[in-house]
Design a protein around this motif. Structure first.
Motif, PDB file in Angstrom:
ATOM      1  N   MET A   1       0.835  -1.246  -0.071  1.00  6.18           N
ATOM      2  CA  MET A   1       0.131  -0.082   0.165  1.00  6.18           C
ATOM      3  C   MET A   1       0.891   1.146   0.049  1.00  6.18           C
ATOM      4  SD  MET A   1      -2.969   1.307   2.572  1.00  6.18           S
ATOM      5  CE  MET A   1      -2.011   1.689   4.155  1.00  6.18           C
ATOM      6  N   ASN A   2       0.548   2.258  -0.813  1.00  4.37           N
ATOM      7  CA  ASN A   2       1.226   3.632  -0.660  1.00  4.37           C
ATOM      8  C   ASN A   2       0.172   4.655  -0.112  1.00  4.37           C
ATOM      9  OD1 ASN A   2       3.354   2.823  -2.668  1.00  4.37           O
ATOM     10  ND2 ASN A   2       1.582   2.824  -4.206  1.00  4.37           N
ATOM     11  N   ILE A   3       0.876   5.376   0.751  1.00  3.64           N
ATOM     12  CA  ILE A   3       0.370   6.534   1.660  1.00  3.64           C
ATOM     13  C   ILE A   3       0.619   7.791   1.040  1.00  3.64           C
ATOM     14  CG2 ILE A   3       0.005   7.440   3.857  1.00  3.64           C
ATOM     15  CD1 ILE A   3       0.314   4.769   4.964  1.00  3.64           C
ATOM     16  N   GLN A   4      -0.455   8.500   0.971  1.00  2.00           N
ATOM     17  CA  GLN A   4      -0.232  10.064   0.277  1.00  2.00           C
ATOM     18  C   GLN A   4      -0.743  11.280   1.449  1.00  2.00           C
ATOM     19  OE1 GLN A   4      -0.667  12.437  -3.720  1.00  2.00           O
ATOM     20  NE2 GLN A   4      -2.792  11.487  -2.918  1.00  2.00           N
ATOM     21  N   LEU A   5      -0.329  11.901   1.579  1.00  2.00           N
ATOM     22  CA  LEU A   5      -0.660  13.039   2.295  1.00  2.00           C
ATOM     23  C   LEU A   5      -0.702  14.542   1.416  1.00  2.00           C
ATOM     24  CD1 LEU A   5      -1.626  14.347   5.065  1.00  2.00           C
ATOM     25  CD2 LEU A   5       0.857  15.164   5.257  1.00  2.00           C
ATOM     26  N   LEU A   6      -1.964  14.687   1.402  1.00  2.00           N
ATOM     27  CA  LEU A   6      -2.211  15.924   0.236  1.00  2.00           C
ATOM     28  C   LEU A   6      -2.584  17.006   1.105  1.00  2.00           C
ATOM     29  CD1 LEU A   6      -2.781  16.583  -2.795  1.00  2.00           C
ATOM     30  CD2 LEU A   6      -5.039  15.647  -2.379  1.00  2.00           C
ATOM     31  N   VAL A   7      -1.901  18.118   0.710  1.00  2.00           N
ATOM     32  CA  VAL A   7      -1.938  19.418   1.426  1.00  2.00           C
ATOM     33  C   VAL A   7      -2.356  20.647   0.363  1.00  2.00           C
ATOM     34  CG1 VAL A   7      -0.482  18.514   3.333  1.00  2.00           C
ATOM     35  CG2 VAL A   7       0.469  19.667   1.435  1.00  2.00           C
ATOM     36  N   VAL A   8      -2.653  21.723   1.026  1.00  2.00           N
ATOM     37  CA  VAL A   8      -3.030  22.867   0.063  1.00  2.00           C
ATOM     38  C   VAL A   8      -1.849  23.618   0.591  1.00  2.00           C
ATOM     39  CG1 VAL A   8      -4.539  24.692  -0.167  1.00  2.00           C
ATOM     40  CG2 VAL A   8      -5.440  22.236  -0.217  1.00  2.00           C
ATOM     41  N   ALA A   9      -1.358  24.331  -0.171  1.00  2.00           N
ATOM     42  CA  ALA A   9      -0.223  25.302  -0.143  1.00  2.00           C
ATOM     43  C   ALA A   9       1.111  24.828   0.469  1.00  2.00           C
ATOM     44  CB  ALA A   9      -0.666  26.514   0.585  1.00  2.00           C
ATOM     45  N   LYS A  10       2.060  25.337   0.292  1.00  2.00           N
ATOM     46  CA  LYS A  10       3.438  24.658   0.797  1.00  2.00           C
ATOM     47  C   LYS A  10       3.655  25.430   2.303  1.00  2.00           C
ATOM     48  CE  LYS A  10       6.243  28.726  -0.820  1.00  2.00           C
ATOM     49  NZ  LYS A  10       6.885  29.327   0.584  1.00  2.00           N
ATOM     50  N   THR A  11       4.421  24.473   2.938  1.00  2.00           N
ATOM     51  CA  THR A  11       4.849  24.794   4.274  1.00  2.00           C
ATOM     52  C   THR A  11       5.465  25.881   4.366  1.00  2.00           C
ATOM     53  OG1 THR A  11       4.550  22.304   4.853  1.00  2.00           O
ATOM     54  CG2 THR A  11       5.430  23.981   6.445  1.00  2.00           C
ATOM     55  N   ASP A  12       5.150  27.048   5.020  1.00  2.00           N
ATOM     56  CA  ASP A  12       6.047  28.513   5.022  1.00  2.00           C
ATOM     57  C   ASP A  12       6.938  28.351   6.401  1.00  2.00           C
ATOM     58  OD1 ASP A  12       4.163  29.522   3.193  1.00  2.00           O
ATOM     59  OD2 ASP A  12       2.991  30.225   4.462  1.00  2.00           O
ATOM     60  N   GLU A  13       6.858  27.904   7.157  1.00  2.00           N
ATOM     61  CA  GLU A  13       7.720  27.931   8.386  1.00  2.00           C
ATOM     62  C   GLU A  13       8.921  26.731   8.015  1.00  2.00           C
ATOM     63  OE1 GLU A  13       7.777  30.193  10.514  1.00  2.00           O
ATOM     64  OE2 GLU A  13       6.086  31.207  10.063  1.00  2.00           O
ATOM     65  N   LYS A  14      10.051  27.228   8.172  1.00  2.00           N
ATOM     66  CA  LYS A  14      11.293  26.258   8.123  1.00  2.00           C
ATOM     67  C   LYS A  14      11.205  25.257   9.109  1.00  2.00           C
ATOM     68  CE  LYS A  14      16.228  26.253   7.346  1.00  2.00           C
ATOM     69  NZ  LYS A  14      17.406  27.205   7.253  1.00  2.00           N
ATOM     70  N   TYR A  15      11.074  25.635  10.331  1.00  2.00           N
ATOM     71  CA  TYR A  15      11.097  24.702  11.560  1.00  2.00           C
ATOM     72  C   TYR A  15      10.206  23.615  11.318  1.00  2.00           C
ATOM     73  CZ  TYR A  15       7.167  26.543  13.816  1.00  2.00           C
ATOM     74  OH  TYR A  15       5.723  26.949  14.394  1.00  2.00           O
ATOM     75  N   LEU A  16       8.854  23.941  10.694  1.00  2.00           N
ATOM     76  CA  LEU A  16       7.935  22.812  10.323  1.00  2.00           C
ATOM     77  C   LEU A  16       8.457  22.019   9.386  1.00  2.00           C
ATOM     78  CD1 LEU A  16       4.489  24.918  10.797  1.00  2.00           C
ATOM     79  CD2 LEU A  16       5.345  22.971  12.308  1.00  2.00           C
ATOM     80  N   GLN A  17       8.780  22.799   8.306  1.00  2.00           N
ATOM     81  CA  GLN A  17       9.369  21.736   7.211  1.00  2.00           C
ATOM     82  C   GLN A  17      10.383  20.757   7.484  1.00  2.00           C
ATOM     83  OE1 GLN A  17       7.600  21.611   4.047  1.00  2.00           O
ATOM     84  NE2 GLN A  17       8.846  19.841   4.123  1.00  2.00           N
ATOM     85  N   GLN A  18      11.218  21.300   8.215  1.00  2.00           N
ATOM     86  CA  GLN A  18      12.400  20.506   8.882  1.00  2.00           C
ATOM     87  C   GLN A  18      11.740  19.491   9.709  1.00  2.00           C
ATOM     88  OE1 GLN A  18      14.733  23.419  10.989  1.00  2.00           O
ATOM     89  NE2 GLN A  18      16.256  23.421   9.267  1.00  2.00           N
ATOM     90  N   GLY A  19      10.818  19.365  10.558  1.00  2.00           N
ATOM     91  CA  GLY A  19      10.263  18.224  11.410  1.00  2.00           C
ATOM     92  C   GLY A  19       9.489  17.364  10.410  1.00  2.00           C
ATOM     93  N   ILE A  20       8.964  17.894   9.312  1.00  2.00           N
ATOM     94  CA  ILE A  20       8.163  16.831   8.433  1.00  2.00           C
ATOM     95  C   ILE A  20       9.172  16.188   7.833  1.00  2.00           C
ATOM     96  CG2 ILE A  20       6.780  17.139   6.302  1.00  2.00           C
ATOM     97  CD1 ILE A  20       5.205  19.787   7.466  1.00  2.00           C
ATOM     98  N   ASP A  21      10.245  16.774   7.115  1.00  2.00           N
ATOM     99  CA  ASP A  21      11.228  16.074   6.534  1.00  2.00           C
ATOM    100  C   ASP A  21      11.631  14.844   7.396  1.00  2.00           C
ATOM    101  OD1 ASP A  21      10.763  17.850   4.367  1.00  2.00           O
ATOM    102  OD2 ASP A  21      12.401  18.876   4.798  1.00  2.00           O
ATOM    103  N   LEU A  22      11.988  15.015   8.523  1.00  2.00           N
ATOM    104  CA  LEU A  22      12.604  14.089   9.627  1.00  2.00           C
ATOM    105  C   LEU A  22      11.489  12.839   9.541  1.00  2.00           C
ATOM    106  CD1 LEU A  22      14.688  13.121  11.955  1.00  2.00           C
ATOM    107  CD2 LEU A  22      12.952  14.376  13.291  1.00  2.00           C
ATOM    108  N   TYR A  23      10.237  13.132   9.792  1.00  2.00           N
ATOM    109  CA  TYR A  23       9.392  12.061   9.959  1.00  2.00           C
ATOM    110  C   TYR A  23       9.014  11.455   8.653  1.00  2.00           C
ATOM    111  CZ  TYR A  23       8.928  12.726  14.855  1.00  2.00           C
ATOM    112  OH  TYR A  23       9.122  13.090  16.011  1.00  2.00           O
ATOM    113  N   VAL A  24       8.913  12.086   7.582  1.00  2.00           N
ATOM    114  CA  VAL A  24       9.057  11.476   6.095  1.00  2.00           C
ATOM    115  C   VAL A  24      10.254  10.558   5.871  1.00  2.00           C
ATOM    116  CG1 VAL A  24       9.173  11.985   3.476  1.00  2.00           C
ATOM    117  CG2 VAL A  24       7.633  13.030   5.070  1.00  2.00           C
ATOM    118  N   LYS A  25      11.214  11.229   6.225  1.00  2.00           N
ATOM    119  CA  LYS A  25      12.561  10.041   5.957  1.00  2.00           C
ATOM    120  C   LYS A  25      12.555   8.759   6.695  1.00  2.00           C
ATOM    121  CE  LYS A  25      17.591  10.098   6.512  1.00  2.00           C
ATOM    122  NZ  LYS A  25      18.761  10.572   6.817  1.00  2.00           N
ATOM    123  N   ARG A  26      11.967   9.141   7.986  1.00  2.00           N
ATOM    124  CA  ARG A  26      11.826   7.914   9.005  1.00  2.00           C
ATOM    125  C   ARG A  26      10.598   6.912   8.221  1.00  2.00           C
ATOM    126  NH1 ARG A  26      11.806   9.808  14.965  1.00  2.00           N
ATOM    127  NH2 ARG A  26      14.070  10.603  14.931  1.00  2.00           N
TER     128      ARG A  26
END
Length: 157
Positions: A1-26
């Protein structure tokens, strides 16, 4: 199974994007996961909230495949514990779904057409969070769910 997270608009805050990237990698150790960003509407300041939801809704539906199982992250959705969410994921994986798509709407939520297309709704909390913060909270909970399913020492009771 594939999982997608579909979101509207890019993440503006760098700290949020860094956290998201960490968990996406995991998450890559457990599942084929992708986060798809629908570009923000141009000139949305001149539109009513209903118009914004309607236009975003068209873009959300366009980004979905016909066979997607669509779960909206919605304040009125089903609430769960982390273990309950892990069990929900296991049921989805066992059902043979090809792609499970979770959707985070824009600041005003979802249009009626998006609600009609959805297969379900889940709430992360009774509290209200910004649509950008929800992304980080969700990918962390998704990672937590997979560690629970694999009996790995991340989640503490």
């Amino acid at each position: 199974m594939n999982i997608q997270l579909l979101v509207v608009a890019k993440t503006d805050e760098k700290y949020l994007q860094q956290g998201i990237d960490l968990y996406v990698k995991r998450l890559s150790h457990y599942v084929n996961f992708e986060m798809t960003v629908i570009p923000a509407l141009k000139e949305s300041k001149n539109l009513s909230p209903d118009d914004v939801k309607g236009r975003e809704g068209v873009l959300i539906i366009k980004a979905l495949e016909k066979t997607d199982c669509v779960i909206l992250l919605d304040e009125h959705g089903m609430e769960n514990t982390s273990k309950g969410f892990a069990q929900f994921l296991q049921k989805q994986m066992n059902s043979g779904i090809r792609r499970l798509t979770f959707v985070v709407g824009g600041a005003f939520g979802f249009s009626p057409d998006v609600y009609a297309r959805a297969n379900g709704k889940i709430a992360l909390s009774q509290m209200t969070f910004s649509h950008q913060m929800v992304r980080l909270f969700f990918v962390e909970q998704l990672y937590r769910a997979f560690t629970i399913l694999k009996n790995e020492p991340y989640h503490n009771d």
